[in-house]
Design a protein around this motif. Structure first.
Motif, PDB file in Angstrom:
ATOM      1  N   ARG A 198       1.055  -1.302  -0.470  1.00 42.24           N
ATOM      2  CA  ARG A 198      -0.420  -0.898   0.206  1.00 42.24           C
ATOM      3  C   ARG A 198       0.894   1.425   0.105  1.00 42.24           C
ATOM      4  O   ARG A 198       0.205   2.186  -0.545  1.00 42.24           O
ATOM      5  CB  ARG A 198      -0.876   0.258   1.046  1.00 42.24           C
ATOM      6  CG  ARG A 198      -1.994   1.243   1.316  1.00 42.24           C
ATOM      7  CD  ARG A 198      -2.603   0.936   0.560  1.00 42.24           C
ATOM      8  NE  ARG A 198      -3.619   2.450   0.052  1.00 42.24           N
ATOM      9  CZ  ARG A 198      -4.068   2.966  -1.183  1.00 42.24           C
ATOM     10  NH1 ARG A 198      -3.840   3.248  -2.354  1.00 42.24           N
ATOM     11  NH2 ARG A 198      -4.435   4.013  -0.609  1.00 42.24           N
ATOM     12  N   LEU A 199       2.373   1.618   1.052  1.00 43.79           N
ATOM     13  CA  LEU A 199       3.050   2.538   0.234  1.00 43.79           C
ATOM     14  C   LEU A 199       3.566   2.925  -0.333  1.00 43.79           C
ATOM     15  O   LEU A 199       3.766   4.215  -1.356  1.00 43.79           O
ATOM     16  CB  LEU A 199       3.889   2.090   1.756  1.00 43.79           C
ATOM     17  CG  LEU A 199       3.030   2.520   3.183  1.00 43.79           C
ATOM     18  CD1 LEU A 199       4.716   1.819   3.895  1.00 43.79           C
ATOM     19  CD2 LEU A 199       3.158   3.699   3.868  1.00 43.79           C
ATOM     20  N   THR A 200       3.588   1.679  -1.968  1.00 40.19           N
ATOM     21  CA  THR A 200       4.023   1.880  -2.560  1.00 40.19           C
ATOM     22  C   THR A 200       3.273   2.518  -3.881  1.00 40.19           C
ATOM     23  O   THR A 200       3.905   3.086  -4.860  1.00 40.19           O
ATOM     24  CB  THR A 200       4.806   0.419  -3.356  1.00 40.19           C
ATOM     25  OG1 THR A 200       5.034  -0.208  -2.144  1.00 40.19           O
ATOM     26  CG2 THR A 200       5.514   0.256  -4.375  1.00 40.19           C
ATOM     27  N   THR A 201       2.302   1.751  -3.253  1.00 40.60           N
ATOM     28  CA  THR A 201       0.876   2.482  -4.668  1.00 40.60           C
ATOM     29  C   THR A 201       0.430   4.158  -3.575  1.00 40.60           C
ATOM     30  O   THR A 201       0.322   4.656  -4.715  1.00 40.60           O
ATOM     31  CB  THR A 201      -0.570   2.168  -3.682  1.00 40.60           C
ATOM     32  OG1 THR A 201       0.081   0.387  -4.082  1.00 40.60           O
ATOM     33  CG2 THR A 201      -1.576   1.984  -5.259  1.00 40.60           C
ATOM     34  N   LEU A 202       0.998   4.430  -2.878  1.00 39.53           N
ATOM     35  CA  LEU A 202       1.121   5.741  -2.373  1.00 39.53           C
ATOM     36  C   LEU A 202       2.147   6.838  -2.707  1.00 39.53           C
ATOM     37  O   LEU A 202       1.610   7.869  -3.372  1.00 39.53           O
ATOM     38  CB  LEU A 202       1.059   5.689  -0.588  1.00 39.53           C
ATOM     39  CG  LEU A 202      -0.584   5.675  -0.178  1.00 39.53           C
ATOM     40  CD1 LEU A 202      -0.841   5.579   1.160  1.00 39.53           C
ATOM     41  CD2 LEU A 202      -1.656   6.156  -0.770  1.00 39.53           C
ATOM     42  N   GLN A 203       3.170   6.068  -2.965  1.00 34.96           N
ATOM     43  CA  GLN A 203       4.539   6.852  -2.911  1.00 34.96           C
ATOM     44  C   GLN A 203       4.305   6.928  -4.872  1.00 34.96           C
ATOM     45  O   GLN A 203       4.533   8.008  -5.413  1.00 34.96           O
ATOM     46  CB  GLN A 203       6.128   5.811  -3.050  1.00 34.96           C
ATOM     47  CG  GLN A 203       7.314   6.125  -3.932  1.00 34.96           C
ATOM     48  CD  GLN A 203       7.941   5.031  -3.513  1.00 34.96           C
ATOM     49  OE1 GLN A 203       7.705   4.533  -3.691  1.00 34.96           O
ATOM     50  NE2 GLN A 203       9.043   6.021  -4.163  1.00 34.96           N
ATOM     51  N   GLN A 204       4.154   6.192  -5.575  1.00 38.45           N
ATOM     52  CA  GLN A 204       3.456   6.295  -7.012  1.00 38.45           C
ATOM     53  C   GLN A 204       2.932   6.913  -7.089  1.00 38.45           C
ATOM     54  O   GLN A 204       2.748   7.678  -7.907  1.00 38.45           O
ATOM     55  CB  GLN A 204       3.740   4.612  -7.533  1.00 38.45           C
ATOM     56  CG  GLN A 204       4.646   3.880  -7.274  1.00 38.45           C
ATOM     57  CD  GLN A 204       3.695   2.237  -8.002  1.00 38.45           C
ATOM     58  OE1 GLN A 204       2.741   2.278  -7.774  1.00 38.45           O
ATOM     59  NE2 GLN A 204       5.100   1.725  -8.021  1.00 38.45           N
ATOM     60  N   GLU A 205       1.211   7.246  -6.418  1.00 39.78           N
ATOM     61  CA  GLU A 205       0.976   8.364  -6.615  1.00 39.78           C
ATOM     62  C   GLU A 205       0.748   9.470  -6.496  1.00 39.78           C
ATOM     63  O   GLU A 205       1.121  10.417  -6.544  1.00 39.78           O
ATOM     64  CB  GLU A 205      -0.606   7.988  -5.602  1.00 39.78           C
ATOM     65  CG  GLU A 205      -1.585   9.288  -5.787  1.00 39.78           C
ATOM     66  CD  GLU A 205      -2.531   8.550  -4.575  1.00 39.78           C
ATOM     67  OE1 GLU A 205      -3.443   9.772  -4.468  1.00 39.78           O
ATOM     68  OE2 GLU A 205      -2.757   7.713  -3.895  1.00 39.78           O
ATOM     69  N   LEU A 206       1.863   9.977  -5.915  1.00 41.29           N
ATOM     70  CA  LEU A 206       2.359  11.281  -5.613  1.00 41.29           C
ATOM     71  C   LEU A 206       3.538  11.383  -6.600  1.00 41.29           C
ATOM     72  O   LEU A 206       3.776  12.771  -7.153  1.00 41.29           O
ATOM     73  CB  LEU A 206       3.332  11.352  -4.226  1.00 41.29           C
ATOM     74  CG  LEU A 206       1.963  11.932  -2.739  1.00 41.29           C
ATOM     75  CD1 LEU A 206       2.929  11.391  -2.114  1.00 41.29           C
ATOM     76  CD2 LEU A 206       1.488  12.845  -2.842  1.00 41.29           C
ATOM     77  N   GLU A 207       4.737  10.720  -7.212  1.00 37.25           N
ATOM     78  CA  GLU A 207       5.359  10.987  -7.891  1.00 37.25           C
ATOM     79  C   GLU A 207       4.682  10.975  -9.362  1.00 37.25           C
ATOM     80  O   GLU A 207       5.208  11.099 -10.135  1.00 37.25           O
ATOM     81  CB  GLU A 207       6.116   9.489  -8.104  1.00 37.25           C
ATOM     82  CG  GLU A 207       7.553   9.083  -6.568  1.00 37.25           C
ATOM     83  CD  GLU A 207       8.411   7.883  -6.966  1.00 37.25           C
ATOM     84  OE1 GLU A 207       7.738   7.382  -8.088  1.00 37.25           O
ATOM     85  OE2 GLU A 207       9.528   8.199  -6.399  1.00 37.25           O
ATOM     86  N   PHE A 208       3.841  10.773  -9.932  1.00 40.67           N
ATOM     87  CA  PHE A 208       2.684  11.021 -10.870  1.00 40.67           C
ATOM     88  C   PHE A 208       2.547  12.437 -10.671  1.00 40.67           C
ATOM     89  O   PHE A 208       1.852  12.795 -12.019  1.00 40.67           O
ATOM     90  CB  PHE A 208       1.979   9.680 -11.259  1.00 40.67           C
ATOM     91  CG  PHE A 208       1.841   8.583 -11.189  1.00 40.67           C
ATOM     92  CD1 PHE A 208       3.623   7.751 -11.804  1.00 40.67           C
ATOM     93  CD2 PHE A 208       1.559   6.975 -11.650  1.00 40.67           C
ATOM     94  CE1 PHE A 208       4.167   7.055 -12.269  1.00 40.67           C
ATOM     95  CE2 PHE A 208       2.178   5.947 -11.511  1.00 40.67           C
ATOM     96  CZ  PHE A 208       3.536   6.239 -11.525  1.00 40.67           C
ATOM     97  N   ALA A 209       1.890  12.318  -9.936  1.00 39.54           N
ATOM     98  CA  ALA A 209       1.028  13.726  -9.570  1.00 39.54           C
ATOM     99  C   ALA A 209       1.975  15.145  -9.091  1.00 39.54           C
ATOM    100  O   ALA A 209       1.655  16.517 -10.546  1.00 39.54           O
ATOM    101  CB  ALA A 209       0.175  14.028  -8.098  1.00 39.54           C
ATOM    102  N   ILE A 210       3.279  14.827  -9.056  1.00 40.29           N
ATOM    103  CA  ILE A 210       4.183  15.444  -9.265  1.00 40.29           C
ATOM    104  C   ILE A 210       4.639  15.678 -11.106  1.00 40.29           C
ATOM    105  O   ILE A 210       5.539  16.653 -11.065  1.00 40.29           O
ATOM    106  CB  ILE A 210       5.581  15.108  -8.851  1.00 40.29           C
ATOM    107  CG1 ILE A 210       4.780  15.397  -6.836  1.00 40.29           C
ATOM    108  CG2 ILE A 210       7.280  16.893  -8.325  1.00 40.29           C
ATOM    109  CD1 ILE A 210       5.911  15.180  -6.031  1.00 40.29           C
ATOM    110  N   GLN A 211       4.944  14.834 -11.011  1.00 36.70           N
ATOM    111  CA  GLN A 211       5.427  14.407 -12.855  1.00 36.70           C
ATOM    112  C   GLN A 211       4.347  15.026 -13.661  1.00 36.70           C
ATOM    113  O   GLN A 211       4.955  16.010 -14.812  1.00 36.70           O
ATOM    114  CB  GLN A 211       5.937  13.087 -12.756  1.00 36.70           C
ATOM    115  CG  GLN A 211       6.123  12.832 -14.861  1.00 36.70           C
ATOM    116  CD  GLN A 211       7.607  13.578 -14.391  1.00 36.70           C
ATOM    117  OE1 GLN A 211       8.362  12.666 -13.135  1.00 36.70           O
ATOM    118  NE2 GLN A 211       8.469  13.585 -16.235  1.00 36.70           N
ATOM    119  N   ALA A 212       3.253  15.097 -12.815  1.00 40.34           N
ATOM    120  CA  ALA A 212       1.811  15.411 -14.378  1.00 40.34           C
ATOM    121  C   ALA A 212       2.151  16.784 -14.246  1.00 40.34           C
ATOM    122  O   ALA A 212       1.855  17.982 -14.964  1.00 40.34           O
ATOM    123  CB  ALA A 212       0.243  15.180 -14.389  1.00 40.34           C
TER     124      ALA A 212
END
Length: 383
Positions: free
Chosen positions: A195-209
């Motif tokens: 679940r923490l890995t999913t949260l990390q990816q969510e933040l990274e995708f948001a920052i990248q966008a």
């Protein structure tokens, strides 16, 4: 009998205790009962480790009541760890040969199942130790991932993402870390890590966008690696062979007819060699693969150093794209040197500030590098 010595059996028994369903009290009781036997009884294949301790002896040793002692012995017998061989009158005794100390006959608590089940205990102990090792590894990954999510949540605020989203992810990461427990149980830690890995990816995708960077900041591997650490149109500063900044002097500017580049290097001619960076940040020595790394190895080591400083992957890639690969590594080293002295609160925030200043043409890393080099030189002269 397996022929394994008693100390080894007890050691494996303690390691495999929870895996075979024994309590601490039961294990200590088995160890106490085995202390009434001779070592030869366990090594000899025809031996019979027979304990003649009375229930009263066990009561006094563990400060237990008579009923509790009977319950413990009955539980061990039902689980197949001991065998009751009491005499018809309920007494426990053992007769041995005077010369060889070999047991002739006797009655008591037979502990031979411990020896016969040694392979089972050894396998369970190895599995339990692997489980503990995996639990410790997962526990470290959970904590490292949680810290990274906290750093990414701060980066979200820097790039202008809504505060509510970043705060929500940070609160969920904090809640998940509270559920990890203290027993390092892989069954509990694995879903938390997922679940923490999913949260990390969510933040990274948001920052990248929100703030996209160049998809290939390091350049194609087919092209030669190029850095602007030695531009021919700016001043150079000499660094001593040992890595300390010596008497810096400004060289004459090149009179080449080559057109001036649009963006100058943030180093402003300071030759920040890999040896100098190792002296500036001693922690790099433990990360680099060799004692004398080249610029490429320094880049790989600094990428790992960013994690310990709390610098996000997005900030590191953006620094590479804007400052240049090696200049970005030098900038992170400057931040790390200041961070070690307690002068930097947010390493990621300082790196983004450097990126902004460089885009405006206001960043001059050479000033910081000269000052740090003088401090290294002064420290070396004192020692």
């Amino acid at each position: 009998m397996s022929g394994v010595a008693r100390p080894e059996i007890l050691r494996v028994l303690r390691l495999a205790r929870s895996a075979v369903g024994l309590t601490c009290q039961q294990v200590e009781l088995l160890a106490y009962l085995s202390s009434w036997t001779d070592l030869e009884d366990w090594i000899d294949e025809d031996g019979e480790p027979l304990c003649t301790a009375r229930n009263l002896d066990i009561q006094e040793r563990f400060d237990l009541g008579r009923t509790r002692v009977k319950e413990l012995l009955r539980g061990l017998a039902e689980a197949g760890w001991i065998i009751h061989r009491d005499s018809p009158n309920g007494q426990r005794y053992l007769r041995r040969s005077r010369g060889s100390r070999k047991a002739l006959y006797g009655y008591g608590i037979d502990l031979s199942p411990l020896s016969r089940r040694y392979p089972e205990l050894a396998h369970a102990a190895a599995a339990q130790e692997e489980r503990r090792r995996e639990g410790r590894r997962l526990h470290k990954e959970v904590m490292a991932l949680a810290r990274r999510i906290y750093a990414l949540s701060e980066t979200c605020l820097e790039v202008g993402l809504p505060m509510t989203d970043a705060k929500r992810v940070a609160l969920e990461a904090n809640r998940l870390t509270q559920l990890r427990g203290e027993d390092r149980n892989p069954e509990i830690l694995e879903p938390i890590l997922a679940r923490l890995t999913t949260l990390q990816q969510e933040l990274e995708f948001a920052i990248q966008a929100a703030n996209p960077v160049e998809s290939d900041p390091m350049g194609s591997p087919e092209r030669p690696h190029y850095t602007t650490t030695k531009p021919d149109h700016i001043a150079y500063a000499t660094v001593g062979g040992t890595g300390f900044a010596g008497k810096a002097h400004e060289a004459t500017r090149s009179r080449s007819s080559e057109p001036r580049r649009a963006t100058e290097s943030a180093l402003k001619g300071f030759r920040a060699t890999p040896t100098f960076l190792l002296q500036l940040v001693p922690a790099l020595r433990d990360i680099c693969q060799t004692d004398r790394p080249n610029e490429r190895e320094i880049l790989d080591a600094v990428a790992l150093l960013c994690n310990s400083l709390g610098v996000s992957t997005h900030a590191w890639k953006q620094a590479i794209s804007v400052l240049g690969p090696y200049e970005a590594a030098v900038a992170v080293c400057v931040i790390a040197a200041r961070h070690a002295k307690g002068l930097v609160k947010s390493a990621g925030g300082l790196l983004r500030a450097m990126i902004t200043r460089h885009s405006k043409g206001e960043l001059a890393l050479d000033r910081s590098l000269y000052g740090l080099a003088d401090q290294i030189k002064a420290s070396a002269s004192v020692h």
